[in-house]
Design an enzyme around this catalytic site. Structure first.
Site, PDB file in Angstrom:
ATOM      1  N   HIS A 161      15.313 -74.193 -62.070  1.00 33.76           N
ATOM      2  CA  HIS A 161      15.818 -74.110 -63.435  1.00 33.76           C
ATOM      3  C   HIS A 161      17.221 -73.523 -63.350  1.00 33.76           C
ATOM      4  CE1 HIS A 161      12.029 -75.200 -65.277  1.00 33.76           C
ATOM      5  NE2 HIS A 161      11.421 -74.366 -64.440  1.00 33.76           N
ATOM      6  N   CYS A 193      19.126 -77.501 -64.870  1.00 36.25           N
ATOM      7  CA  CYS A 193      19.846 -77.530 -66.142  1.00 36.25           C
ATOM      8  C   CYS A 193      21.077 -76.646 -66.009  1.00 36.25           C
ATOM      9  CB  CYS A 193      18.966 -77.016 -67.277  1.00 36.25           C
ATOM     10  SG  CYS A 193      17.593 -78.105 -67.691  1.00 36.25           S
TER      11      CYS A 193
END
Length: 183
Positions: free
Chosen positions: A22, A65
């Site tokens: 992430h 991300c």
């Protein structure tokens, strides 16, 4: 990263690091919940900190991300002609036997800064799927990595993801073409 930085890379042609996690703008989230800036990760491998990788490609493929925004789609319009630009000249006293400390890096980012990166719950990340497929297909044809990443950009950008789009972003300071020979 410190362990890899300290290794002797003299007999190697390049360094490749793949990070799937992430992320936040300019950073990767660790399993402990803390984040590390991408710049900090790559800084371990600069010419000053890792001399056995000087003039060798340092490649980082990062699936994470880089924000919370979604990229919108736009209609395609006809091409237009660009304007010529002039190149700047090197200073006369530049030493030809030196290179910038941050040269020969390639960051293959799954998405642009500020934006989400998407995945299929069954197949995984659209970026990693396109990257792996095209590395397997195009490396044996001796395509260079920037050409391969351009193909990956096109394929990922054409995917439809929950009414949004994703645009990968290669960032590089490579000083020569990079090929991954398969034989």
């Amino acid at each position: 990263m410190e362990r890899y930085r300290k290794q002797d890379h003299s007999s190697r042609d390049c360094f490749v690091c793949c990070i799937l996690s992430h992320g936040l703008k300019g950073a990767i989230e660790g399993t402990d919940g803390s984040s590390v800036s991408i710049r900090e990760i790559t800084s371990y491998f600069t010419g000053l900190k890792c001399p056995t990788l000087i003039k060798k490609p340092k490649v980082f493929f990062i699936q994470a991300c880089q924000g919370t925004k979604t990229q919108k789609s736009v209609r395609v319009q006809a091409d237009w002609e660009g304007h010529d630009t002039e190149a700047e000249l090197e200073p006369e006293d530049a030493d030809p036997n030196t290179i910038p400390n941050d040269s020969d890096f390639l960051l293959g980012m799954a998405t642009l800064e500020d934006y989400l990166s998407f995945r299929n719950v069954f197949k995984g990340s659209f970026y990693i799927q396109a990257l792996c497929k095209n590395l397997e297909l195009l490396c044996p044809r001796n395509d260079d990595i920037l050409s391969i990443l351009t193909t990956v950009n096109r394929e990922v950008s054409e995917e439809n993801m929950m009414r949004a789009k994703q645009m990968p972003e290669p960032r590089y300071t490579l000083t020569k073409k990079l090929l991954f020979p398969t034989s």
